[in-house]
Design an enzyme around this catalytic site. Structure first.
Site, short mmCIF file in Angstrom:
data_model
loop_
_atom_site.label_atom_id
_atom_site.label_comp_id
_atom_site.label_asym_id
_atom_site.label_seq_id
_atom_site.Cartn_x
_atom_site.Cartn_y
_atom_site.Cartn_z
N CYS A 80 0.83 -1.21 0.00
CA CYS A 80 0.00 0.00 0.00
C CYS A 80 0.86 1.25 0.00
CB CYS A 80 -0.91 0.01 1.23
SG CYS A 80 -1.90 1.52 1.35
N ARG A 83 0.00 4.76 2.95
CA ARG A 83 0.09 4.53 4.39
C ARG A 83 0.41 5.73 5.25
NH1 ARG A 83 4.14 -0.31 4.53
NH2 ARG A 83 4.46 0.11 2.30
N TRP A 251 -9.14 5.55 -0.20
CA TRP A 251 -9.69 6.20 -1.39
C TRP A 251 -8.85 5.76 -2.57
CZ3 TRP A 251 -7.74 9.21 2.73
CH2 TRP A 251 -6.45 9.70 2.54
N GLU A 256 -5.30 3.41 -10.51
CA GLU A 256 -5.94 2.11 -10.28
C GLU A 256 -7.05 1.89 -11.30
OE1 GLU A 256 -6.44 2.86 -5.73
OE2 GLU A 256 -6.28 0.71 -6.01
N1 ARG Z 1 -6.92 -1.67 -7.10
C1 ARG Z 1 -8.16 -2.03 -6.51
C2 ARG Z 1 -9.30 -1.59 -7.40
O1 ARG Z 1 -9.06 -1.07 -8.44
C3 ARG Z 1 -8.33 -1.42 -5.13
C4 ARG Z 1 -7.21 -1.71 -4.16
C5 ARG Z 1 -7.23 -0.80 -2.95
N2 ARG Z 1 -7.05 0.57 -3.34
C6 ARG Z 1 -7.05 1.62 -2.52
N3 ARG Z 1 -6.88 2.80 -3.04
N4 ARG Z 1 -7.25 1.49 -1.24
O2 ARG Z 1 -10.46 -1.68 -7.08
#
Ligand code: ARG
Length: 389
Positions: A80, A83, A251, A256
């Site tokens: 992560c 953090r 968030w 992602e």
């Molecule tokens: N990568 C994952 C998704 O696209 C989520 C993983 C957790 N991500 C976060 N920002 N806490 O759904």
């Protein structure tokens, strides 16, 4: 690397029959009480915990231990990048919930708490596993995920990652609309009630439609995504106690969605269409049409979340925050376990400071673990080995 007070834990498979490890309990409690002087001396507490483990095979965390343990688990999550804010994790103690209905309504509450107004990091901790006893779990990998449907021509409508899972729960009687962004129901399994399916209420699902700041046609692609990423199937491990149901959220980081969920060839695979709409030359790789489309897609994602007032970070900002986190932790005398392959963003890697260094690869507890069985259930919606519970 050996750090006093930490043990280099292998990611060994969890044995749900084993009693709580007294050594791990002691490690955790000493650290927890040292980091939180207001909790008082640890020795009397250690005596109680040792006796509880000897008598019952496990022990109960106090609310303070649970809260700090969950925050430490986040702090130790080597994949992560977010953090820096580990102290701010809101810990909801849900250990008393037993029935699927109770669990469901608390999961809905989790999404409200996490996503109302600004997004805040929240974890809901349900009952710990008792050694040798069956326990409640959620099969879904996240509280909110989109179904994937294979059509007759072999293509997938929706999220291909959830295609197998979707097929399985249709076998349980769930009917999806067959569209690209159908939110899957929650599959809640309890020892007393078996498997039950629950639809999330619309008000619990905040979504953002994706448009582009310069290209009006972008909205016609019909992309959208949910605001809150809430991992539901990782086991929280604190001081030898295991919490198989402890969904948590942060968030989103723009990449992602923009560089993975919408871009990966085995996810929504949008780059060819976006490049075509942008009029890019796709006849050869060296035009970098993929890279150019990727940047526009990521601009669209960040722009849309901002417009919608939904918290999201970009990879430059989040990488810098992680560097701050590294400095903070160094000052506190703690190592920062980090997995380079996850910390470095999936686009423009070398533009971010996190790219230009190596990290300690430690497995420290408390932590979150994805067990093989949980991973299989989330992927296929079916147990690989039906008699194994
Ligand atoms: N990568 C994952 C998704 O696209 C989520 C993983 C957790 N991500 C976060 N920002 N806490 O759904």
């Amino acid at each position: 690397m050996f750090v006093p007070g930490y043990r280099d834990h292998p990611t060994e498979p969890w044995d749900p029959h084993a009693p709580a490890d007294p050594g791990e309990a002691e490690d955790f409690l000493r650290r927890c009480y040292t980091e939180n002087p207001r909790l008082g001396p640890v020795e009397p507490r250690l005596a109680i915990v040792r006796a509880q483990i000897a008598a019952t095979g496990t022990y109960m965390h106090t609310p303070d231990e649970l809260a700090h343990g969950a925050r430490m688990a986040w702090r130790n999550s080597s994949r992560c990048v977010g953090r820096l804010y580990w102290r701010s994790l809101m810990v909801l103690d849900r250990r008393r919930a037993r029935t699927a209905d109770e669990i469901y309504s608390l999961l809905v509450q989790h999404l409200h708490t996490a996503g109302n107004g600004t997004i805040r990091p929240v974890i809901s901790v349900f009952a710990p596993a008792q050694p040798g006893q069956p326990y409640a779990r959620v099969w879904n990998e996240q509280l909110i995920r989109y179904a994937g449907y294979r059509t007759e021509d072999g293509r997938v409508v929706g999220d291909p990652r959830l295609e197998s899972f979707t097929r399985s729960i249709r076998g349980f009687g769930w009917q999806g609309k067959g569209e690209a962004f159908d939110v899957l129901p929650l599959v809640i399994e309890t020892p007393a009630e078996g498997i039950r399916l629950y639809e999330l209420p619309e008000r619990a699902i905040r979504e953002v439609p994706i448009g582009h700041p310069d290209h009006p046609w972008f909205a016609e692609l019909g992309l959208r995504w949910h605001a809150v990423p809430a991992i539901a199937n990782m086991r929280l491990s604190i001081g030898g106690v295991h919490y198989p149901l402890a969904p948590f959220n942060g968030w989103y980081l723009g990449t992602e969605l923009g560089a993975r969920n919408f871009a990966d060839a085995d996810r929504y695979d949008m780059l060819p269409e976006i490049a075509a709409r942008l009029g890019l030359d796709r006849s050869r790789e060296s035009t970098l049409w993929r890279d150019r489309a990727l940047v526009e897609l990521n601009r669209a994602v960040l722009h849309s979340f901002e417009q919608a007032g939904v918290k999201m970070s970009d990879h430059h900002t989040e990488s810098r925050r992680f560097m701050t986190h590294l400095r903070n932790e160094e000052k506190a005398g703690r190592p920062v376990p980090a997995d380079w392959t996850w910390i470095v963003p999936p686009m423009s890697a070398s533009l971010t400071p996190v790219f230009h260094r190596y990290y300690d690869e430690l497995d420290l507890r408390p932590n979150f673990y994805l067990d093989t069985e949980a991973a299989t259930l989330a992927r296929d919606g079916i147990r690989s080995c039906p008699h194994h519970r």
